[in-house]
Motif scaffolding. Sequence first.
Motif, mmCIF file in Angstrom:
data_model
loop_
_atom_site.group_PDB
_atom_site.id
_atom_site.type_symbol
_atom_site.label_atom_id
_atom_site.label_comp_id
_atom_site.label_asym_id
_atom_site.label_seq_id
_atom_site.Cartn_x
_atom_site.Cartn_y
_atom_site.Cartn_z
ATOM 1 N N SER A 65 8.720 -0.221 14.706
ATOM 2 C CA SER A 65 8.248 0.552 13.557
ATOM 3 C C SER A 65 6.830 1.046 13.855
ATOM 4 C CB SER A 65 8.244 -0.318 12.304
ATOM 5 O OG SER A 65 7.174 -1.247 12.351
ATOM 6 N N PRO A 66 6.400 2.120 13.200
ATOM 7 C CA PRO A 66 5.034 2.600 13.419
ATOM 8 C C PRO A 66 3.969 1.534 13.153
ATOM 9 C CG PRO A 66 6.301 4.293 12.329
ATOM 10 C CD PRO A 66 7.158 3.066 12.373
ATOM 11 N N TRP A 75 6.498 11.463 14.396
ATOM 12 C CA TRP A 75 6.108 10.975 15.724
ATOM 13 C C TRP A 75 6.780 9.626 15.894
ATOM 14 C CZ3 TRP A 75 0.774 12.500 13.839
ATOM 15 C CH2 TRP A 75 0.406 13.742 14.370
ATOM 16 N N ILE A 76 7.612 9.483 16.915
ATOM 17 C CA ILE A 76 8.271 8.212 17.165
ATOM 18 C C ILE A 76 8.082 7.812 18.623
ATOM 19 C CG2 ILE A 76 9.970 8.439 15.330
ATOM 20 C CD1 ILE A 76 11.991 9.291 17.462
ATOM 21 N N TYR A 80 0.857 -1.181 0.000
ATOM 22 C CA TYR A 80 0.000 0.000 0.000
ATOM 23 C C TYR A 80 0.894 1.233 0.000
ATOM 24 C CZ TYR A 80 -3.986 2.967 1.208
ATOM 25 O OH TYR A 80 -4.968 3.927 1.204
ATOM 26 N N VAL A 81 1.433 1.550 -1.158
ATOM 27 C CA VAL A 81 2.408 2.634 -1.287
ATOM 28 C C VAL A 81 1.691 3.981 -1.320
ATOM 29 C CG1 VAL A 81 4.224 3.593 -2.745
ATOM 30 C CG2 VAL A 81 3.991 1.125 -2.514
ATOM 31 N N LEU A 82 2.104 4.868 -0.453
ATOM 32 C CA LEU A 82 1.585 6.232 -0.430
ATOM 33 C C LEU A 82 2.719 7.174 -0.822
ATOM 34 C CD1 LEU A 82 -0.492 5.999 2.859
ATOM 35 C CD2 LEU A 82 -1.338 5.941 0.519
ATOM 36 N N PRO A 83 2.476 8.094 -1.741
ATOM 37 C CA PRO A 83 3.564 8.907 -2.290
ATOM 38 C C PRO A 83 4.263 9.808 -1.277
ATOM 39 C CG PRO A 83 1.445 9.701 -3.057
ATOM 40 C CD PRO A 83 1.196 8.413 -2.338
ATOM 41 N N TRP A 84 3.625 10.154 -0.200
ATOM 42 C CA TRP A 84 4.239 11.060 0.775
ATOM 43 C C TRP A 84 5.047 10.337 1.848
ATOM 44 C CZ3 TRP A 84 -1.054 10.491 0.178
ATOM 45 C CH2 TRP A 84 -1.694 9.750 1.154
ATOM 46 N N GLU A 85 4.981 9.028 1.891
ATOM 47 C CA GLU A 85 5.736 8.292 2.900
ATOM 48 C C GLU A 85 7.178 8.067 2.442
ATOM 49 O OE1 GLU A 85 2.502 5.782 5.415
ATOM 50 O OE2 GLU A 85 3.443 4.737 3.756
ATOM 51 N N ASP A 86 8.112 8.191 3.373
ATOM 52 C CA ASP A 86 9.530 7.991 3.099
ATOM 53 C C ASP A 86 9.878 6.533 3.379
ATOM 54 O OD1 ASP A 86 12.239 8.052 2.799
ATOM 55 O OD2 ASP A 86 12.614 9.537 4.369
ATOM 56 N N TYR A 134 14.743 2.807 11.127
ATOM 57 C CA TYR A 134 14.619 3.005 12.569
ATOM 58 C C TYR A 134 15.716 2.241 13.283
ATOM 59 C CZ TYR A 134 10.038 4.794 11.442
ATOM 60 O OH TYR A 134 9.020 5.531 10.920
ATOM 61 N N PRO A 135 16.227 2.766 14.394
ATOM 62 C CA PRO A 135 17.217 2.028 15.176
ATOM 63 C C PRO A 135 16.629 0.704 15.671
ATOM 64 C CG PRO A 135 17.062 4.300 15.932
ATOM 65 C CD PRO A 135 15.935 4.080 14.972
#
Length: 97
Positions: free
Chosen positions: A51-52, A94-95, A34-40, A45-46
Amino acid sequence: TGGRIRDVQATGRGANVVAGISSYCVGNLNVPGYVLPWEDHLAAYPSNMASPLQIEIEASNGASDYGNKFGEPVVSGFTRSFGMTLKSGERREWIKP
């Protein structure tokens, strides 16, 4: 919901646990398939951070399970996902460690 259950029970006779809500503010979810263009998708993440997407799944399951053990159903909630990399290379997100 856990802290709220404790707070309500600590008030004494006038308290009654009815229902709970769960809310989550996390970084980019990067859901597979589910690729969203604004997500990097290159942001890493360490190893000591979930992960979110892991937070969304596992914390939600935990909140529901915890509330049900006390007879307090989780009846509502919300989630927000935000993450961006500025032109300077600085990452804003937000992490939760």
